[in-house]
Enzyme design. Structure first.
Site, mmCIF file in Angstrom:
data_model
loop_
_atom_site.group_PDB
_atom_site.id
_atom_site.type_symbol
_atom_site.label_atom_id
_atom_site.label_comp_id
_atom_site.label_asym_id
_atom_site.label_seq_id
_atom_site.Cartn_x
_atom_site.Cartn_y
_atom_site.Cartn_z
ATOM 1 N N TYR A 1 -37.891 39.030 -22.006
ATOM 2 C CA TYR A 1 -37.305 38.070 -21.059
ATOM 3 C C TYR A 1 -38.443 37.508 -20.206
ATOM 4 C CZ TYR A 1 -32.620 40.124 -21.995
ATOM 5 O OH TYR A 1 -31.453 40.560 -22.557
ATOM 6 N N LEU B 1 -19.028 36.784 -18.643
ATOM 7 C CA LEU B 1 -18.639 35.450 -18.164
ATOM 8 C C LEU B 1 -19.014 34.393 -19.194
ATOM 9 C CD1 LEU B 1 -19.691 35.814 -14.425
ATOM 10 C CD2 LEU B 1 -17.408 36.019 -15.430
ATOM 11 N N ARG C 1 -21.840 33.667 -20.288
ATOM 12 C CA ARG C 1 -23.037 32.981 -19.796
ATOM 13 C C ARG C 1 -22.696 31.912 -18.745
ATOM 14 N NH1 ARG C 1 -27.017 34.385 -23.556
ATOM 15 N NH2 ARG C 1 -26.173 35.494 -25.351
ATOM 16 N N GLY C 2 -21.643 32.197 -18.015
ATOM 17 C CA GLY C 2 -21.222 31.280 -16.947
ATOM 18 C C GLY C 2 -20.079 30.375 -17.363
ATOM 19 N N SER D 1 -16.846 31.370 -15.875
ATOM 20 C CA SER D 1 -16.971 31.880 -14.503
ATOM 21 C C SER D 1 -16.114 31.101 -13.519
ATOM 22 C CB SER D 1 -18.433 31.792 -14.041
ATOM 23 O OG SER D 1 -18.809 30.422 -13.933
HETATM 24 N N1 LIG Z 1 -28.208 42.731 -25.884
HETATM 25 C C1 LIG Z 1 -28.215 41.427 -25.931
HETATM 26 O O1 LIG Z 1 -28.325 40.844 -27.004
HETATM 27 C C2 LIG Z 1 -28.066 40.625 -24.661
HETATM 28 C C3 LIG Z 1 -27.906 39.240 -24.745
HETATM 29 C C4 LIG Z 1 -27.751 38.524 -23.553
HETATM 30 C C5 LIG Z 1 -27.769 39.180 -22.338
HETATM 31 N N2 LIG Z 1 -27.944 40.533 -22.300
HETATM 32 C C6 LIG Z 1 -27.991 41.245 -20.997
HETATM 33 O O2 LIG Z 1 -26.744 41.120 -20.352
HETATM 34 C C7 LIG Z 1 -26.935 40.553 -19.063
HETATM 35 C C8 LIG Z 1 -25.749 39.695 -18.713
HETATM 36 O O3 LIG Z 1 -25.659 38.605 -19.641
HETATM 37 P P1 LIG Z 1 -25.473 37.149 -19.152
HETATM 38 O O4 LIG Z 1 -26.454 36.901 -18.047
HETATM 39 O O5 LIG Z 1 -25.448 36.212 -20.294
HETATM 40 O O6 LIG Z 1 -24.001 37.263 -18.577
HETATM 41 P P2 LIG Z 1 -22.958 36.482 -17.802
HETATM 42 O O7 LIG Z 1 -22.679 37.284 -16.578
HETATM 43 O O8 LIG Z 1 -21.854 36.157 -18.747
HETATM 44 O O9 LIG Z 1 -23.594 35.086 -17.402
HETATM 45 C C9 LIG Z 1 -24.450 34.922 -16.327
HETATM 46 C C10 LIG Z 1 -24.347 33.472 -15.924
HETATM 47 O O10 LIG Z 1 -23.064 33.258 -15.340
HETATM 48 C C11 LIG Z 1 -23.171 32.495 -14.169
HETATM 49 N N3 LIG Z 1 -22.244 32.996 -13.133
HETATM 50 C C12 LIG Z 1 -21.294 32.302 -12.501
HETATM 51 N N4 LIG Z 1 -20.624 33.073 -11.648
HETATM 52 C C13 LIG Z 1 -21.171 34.275 -11.699
HETATM 53 C C14 LIG Z 1 -20.924 35.487 -11.031
HETATM 54 N N5 LIG Z 1 -19.976 35.625 -10.129
HETATM 55 N N6 LIG Z 1 -21.680 36.550 -11.340
HETATM 56 C C15 LIG Z 1 -22.646 36.461 -12.269
HETATM 57 N N7 LIG Z 1 -22.947 35.318 -12.944
HETATM 58 C C16 LIG Z 1 -22.201 34.240 -12.650
HETATM 59 C C17 LIG Z 1 -24.580 32.631 -13.673
HETATM 60 O O11 LIG Z 1 -24.705 31.367 -13.163
HETATM 61 P P3 LIG Z 1 -25.813 30.600 -12.365
HETATM 62 O O12 LIG Z 1 -26.263 29.552 -13.335
HETATM 63 O O13 LIG Z 1 -25.065 30.089 -11.190
HETATM 64 O O14 LIG Z 1 -26.868 31.592 -11.992
HETATM 65 C C18 LIG Z 1 -25.384 33.022 -14.924
HETATM 66 O O15 LIG Z 1 -25.981 31.881 -15.464
HETATM 67 C C19 LIG Z 1 -28.253 39.793 -19.153
HETATM 68 O O16 LIG Z 1 -28.810 39.582 -17.882
HETATM 69 C C20 LIG Z 1 -29.038 40.712 -20.038
HETATM 70 O O17 LIG Z 1 -29.588 41.771 -19.252
HETATM 71 C C21 LIG Z 1 -28.075 41.250 -23.441
#
Ligand SMILES: NC(=O)c1ccc[n+]([C@@H]2O[C@H](COP(=O)([O-])OP(=O)(O)OC[C@H]3O[C@@H](n4cnc5c(N)ncnc54)[C@H](OP(=O)(O)O)[C@@H]3O)[C@@H](O)[C@H]2O)c1
Length: 334
Positions: free
Chosen positions: A58, A211, A213-214, A217
Site C-alpha cells: 500500500y 462499504l 469502497r464507499g 456508505s
Molecule cells: N485483502 C484484500 O484483498 C483487501 C482489499 C482491499 C482492502 N483491504 C483492507 O480492508 C480495509 C478496508 O477496505 P476498504 O477501505 O476498501 O473499505 P470500505 O470501508 O468499504 O471503504 C472505505 C471507503 O469508504 C468511504 N467511507 C464513507 N463513509 C465511511 C465511513 N463511515 N467509514 C469508513 N469509510 C467510509 C471512505 O471514503 P472517503 O473517500 O471519504 O475517505 C473510503 O474511501 C483496507 O483499508 C485494507 O486494509 C484488503
C-alpha cells in the site's frame, strides 16, 4: 465507550469487533491527508480499536511507515494493545503498476524483514499473502510464515482472498487465524462455500470492503470526480449505468437508515456485524469523522424485521458490476 471484542478463529487473537483498514491512507482512493490519517489511527486506538490492517504494497511501504509513526507517537498503553495485520506478496513497479505475486518462502521472509523494520515492531500479529501465488503451493507459503511464527517474528497465519480448497490446504499446514475477504451487503459471494468452510475449520473472517469502497456508505454521489489513480475510477461497480443502479440500492437502504435514526454506512457495517461473531469488519476510515460514524455501528441492533427490510432493499446479488476489473478478478480464487 466500551469496545466490543471478537476472537479471530479458534487459534487467533481477541480483537476489537471493528478493525481499522489503513489502505486508503496511502493508496488506491486518491490523495489522503497524512496528519489526519495519523490522528485517525490515534483516535481509533483511543476508542479501543485494537486491529490495524495494512499491506506492505500500500503505497510501497508508505502505509507501514505511517502506521509505524502512529504507533510510535501513541500513548504506550494504546500502542501495546494494538495488533497489526500485514499482507505481503504483491509485486509493484516504480510507476505504480502491479506485476503479480510472490509467495516463495525466501520472498516471504524477505518481505517480513522489511515490514518489521518499516513498522518499527519486533513482531507482526497476523501475516498473510494478499493473493495466492499460482506458481507456489500454498503449503510452502504458509510453511514459511509458520517458521516466522516459530521464531517469534509473526504471531498468527492469515489468508486473503482464497477459495475453500486453498483454505483447507493452508489449515492442514498450520493453524490459521482468519481469512481476509470482501464481504458486504453487495458482495455476498463467500456465503455459499467459503464461510461454511472457515466455520467448519474454526477460522475467523476479517471482512473488507464492508462499504464497498464507499459506494454503499451513503456519502458517494454519482457526480464525484475520481483521480486517475483511484481504484474506483476503474472499478466496474463505479461506472456509468452500474453506478446509477448501485446508488439506487443505497437510496433504498437510506430509507431504512432514516427510520432507525442511523446513517447508511452504519446500517451497512451493522449488517456485516450481524452475520456472525466470527466476522470482524475492517472499516477503511481515513478521517476521524468517518471513524466516529463507523464506530457508531457497534451500538446498532438489527432485529429480524430490520434484517428482512435490509434484505428486501438490497437482495443478495443485487449489485451491478464485478467487484474488481477483469485483470484483478483473475487473481481471485473466490
Ligand atoms: N485483502 C484484500 O484483498 C483487501 C482489499 C482491499 C482492502 N483491504 C483492507 O480492508 C480495509 C478496508 O477496505 P476498504 O477501505 O476498501 O473499505 P470500505 O470501508 O468499504 O471503504 C472505505 C471507503 O469508504 C468511504 N467511507 C464513507 N463513509 C465511511 C465511513 N463511515 N467509514 C469508513 N469509510 C467510509 C471512505 O471514503 P472517503 O473517500 O471519504 O475517505 C473510503 O474511501 C483496507 O483499508 C485494507 O486494509 C484488503
Amino acid at each position: 465507550m466500551t469496545m466490543h471484542t471478537r476472537t479471530l478463529g479458534s487459534t487467533g487473537p481477541q480483537v476489537s469487533a471493528l478493525g481499522l483498514g489503513c489502505m486508503g491512507m496511502s493508496a488506491l482512493y486518491g490523495d489522503a491527508d497524512r496528519a489526519e490519517s495519523i490522528a485517525t489511527v490515534h483516535a481509533a486506538l483511543e476508542a479501543g480499536v485494537t486491529l490495524l490492517d495494512t499491506g506492505d504494497f500500500y503505497g510501497m511501504g508508505h502505509n507501514e511507515l505511517l502506521i509505524g509513526e502512529a504507533l510510535r507517537t501513541a500513548p504506550a498503553a494504546r500502542r501495546e494493545q494494538a495488533l497489526v495485520s500485514v499482507k505481503f506478496g504483491a509485486l509493484r513497479d516504480p510507476d505504480g503498476g502491479w506485476s503479480g505475486y510472490d509467495g516463495r518462502p525466501a520472498a516471504v521472509k524477505n518481505f517480513a524483514a522489511y515490514s518489521l523494520q518499516r513498522l518499527g515492531v519486533d513482531h507482526i500479529d497476523v501475516y498473510r499473502i494478499a493473493r495466492l501465488d499460482p506458481a507456489v503451493p500454498i503449503e510452502e507459503t504458509v510453511g514459511a510464515i509458520a517458521e516466522l511464527v516459530e521464531k517469534g517474528y509473526v504471531r498468527h497465519v492469515g489468508l486473503s482472498e482464497v477459495g475453500a480448497d486453498t483454505i483447507r490446504r493452508a489449515a492442514a499446514t498450520a493453524p490459521v487465524s482468519d481469512l481476509q475477504i470482501e464481504y458486504s451487503l453487495i458482495s455476498r459471494g463467500i456465503e455459499d462455500e467459503i464461510l461454511p468452510t472457515t466455520r467448519e475449520l474454526g477460522i475467523g473472517v476479517t471482512a473488507y470492503g464492508v462499504l464497498s469502497r464507499g459506494l454503499i456508505s451513503g456519502h458517494f454521489t454519482g457526480d464525484r470526480q475520481l483521480a486517475a489513480n483511484d481504484f474506483r475510477a476503474m472499478s466496474p461497480r463505479f461506472q456509468g449505468e452500474n453506478l446509477q443502479h448501485n446508488l439506487n440500492l443505497v437510496e433504498a437502504l437510506r430509507k431504512i437508515a432514516e427510520q432507525k435514526g442511523t446513517s447508511v454506512a452504519q446500517i451497512a457495517i451493522a449488517w456485516v456485524l450481524s452475520r456472525g461473531d466470527d466476522i470482524v469488519p475492517l472499516v477503511g476510515a481515513r478521517t476521524r469523522e468517518r471513524l466516529t460514524e463507523s464506530l457508531g455501528a457497534l451500538d446498532i441492533t438489527l432485529d429480524a424485521a430490520d434484517l428482512a427490510a435490509i434484505e428486501e432493499a438490497v437482495p443478495a446479488g443485487a449489485a451491478a458490476g464485478e467487484r474488481y476489473p477483469a485483470a484483478q478478478m483473475a487473481h481471485l480464487e473466490a
